[in-house]
Scaffold this active site. Sequence first.
Site, PDB file in Angstrom:
ATOM      1  N   TYR A   1      36.503  32.643  51.992  1.00 31.64           N
ATOM      2  CA  TYR A   1      35.968  33.503  51.275  1.00 31.64           C
ATOM      3  C   TYR A   1      36.975  34.452  50.507  1.00 31.64           C
ATOM      4  O   TYR A   1      36.689  34.448  49.203  1.00 31.64           O
ATOM      5  CB  TYR A   1      34.981  34.540  52.469  1.00 31.64           C
TER       6      TYR A   1
ATOM      7  N   LYS B   1      37.216  34.539  46.322  1.00 36.36           N
ATOM      8  CA  LYS B   1      36.864  35.718  45.581  1.00 36.36           C
ATOM      9  C   LYS B   1      38.232  36.059  44.947  1.00 36.36           C
ATOM     10  O   LYS B   1      37.987  36.529  43.744  1.00 36.36           O
ATOM     11  CB  LYS B   1      36.545  37.167  46.443  1.00 36.36           C
TER      12      LYS B   1
END
Length: 235
Positions: free
Chosen positions: A157, A161
Amino acid sequence: MSPRTYFITGSSRGIGLELVKQLAAKGNIVIASARNPDGAEQLQQLVDNKKVFAVKLDVQSEESVKAAVAKVNEISPDGIDVLINNSGIIAPKGSISTTTDPEVWGEIYQTNVVGVVRVTQQFLPVLRKKDTRQIIQISSDSASLELANRANLNAPYHCSKAGLNMFSRCLSHDLADEKFTCVCIHPGWVITDMGGSNADLTTEVSVSSMLKVFEKYTQKDNGWYGNWKGERMPW
Ligand SMILES: NC(=O)c1ccc[n+]([C@@H]2O[C@H](COP(=O)([O-])OP(=O)(O)OC[C@H]3O[C@@H](n4cnc5c(N)ncnc54)[C@H](OP(=O)(O)O)[C@@H]3O)[C@@H](O)[C@H]2O)c1
């Protein structure tokens, strides 16, 4: 501020749903997209097909994104002012860099990076019809390399990002001559399915704060990365 036309991804729940609610309450036209809009009960309660429209869109599917663009051209032939790339997924807790299966990384990247690239590219002609030309990425503090100063339990994650932020930074340069404003905003730690129930902010507070930041964006902010309070964040 005069009313604008917004297109939002991931509007079935969480931050996306609240963005639809608050932007519509301010008199804007909101085209809310979701993977399964018919099954998104809370979204359907907002849809009136005058100011709030629901469109099907899965960021992982090229066909779905193309169909959504065609639908948006029917709903708003004059284009959209603002694209908000909000949809996102997270890996299971404990997904650390040393052991997490590359397949998991691929899945997270397909939604959080490749999906955003796909949607943005397909929506550029729709954004070019107007002068506002804003592309807002719902990013995260997880994107920041400088703030990543401890072991983290969701490496795919965080990396995705960071990739999203770099995509936005590239866009900000590639679209500068066309007077686009491309920004990344961290919404805070928000109580949603993703953020969990122990998070700091309700969706209402996060979104109302972000809207105050959105309202101030001008082309001078092209390339900006900051938080829901309007503070710049370290890349
Ligand atoms: N909550 C936080 O604390 C926090 C903090 C920092 C950043 N963020 C970011 O904020 C954004 C919204 O997060 P949230 O907390 O509202 O999460 P959420 O409640 O889990 O909602 C995620 C949304 O993304 C949609 N989505 C997932 N995969 C998709 C796909 N392939 N195509 C289209 N839509 C898809 C989901 O749709 P379905 O209902 O169909 O699954 C849902 O509407 C994300 O980008 C997240 O990374 C959140």
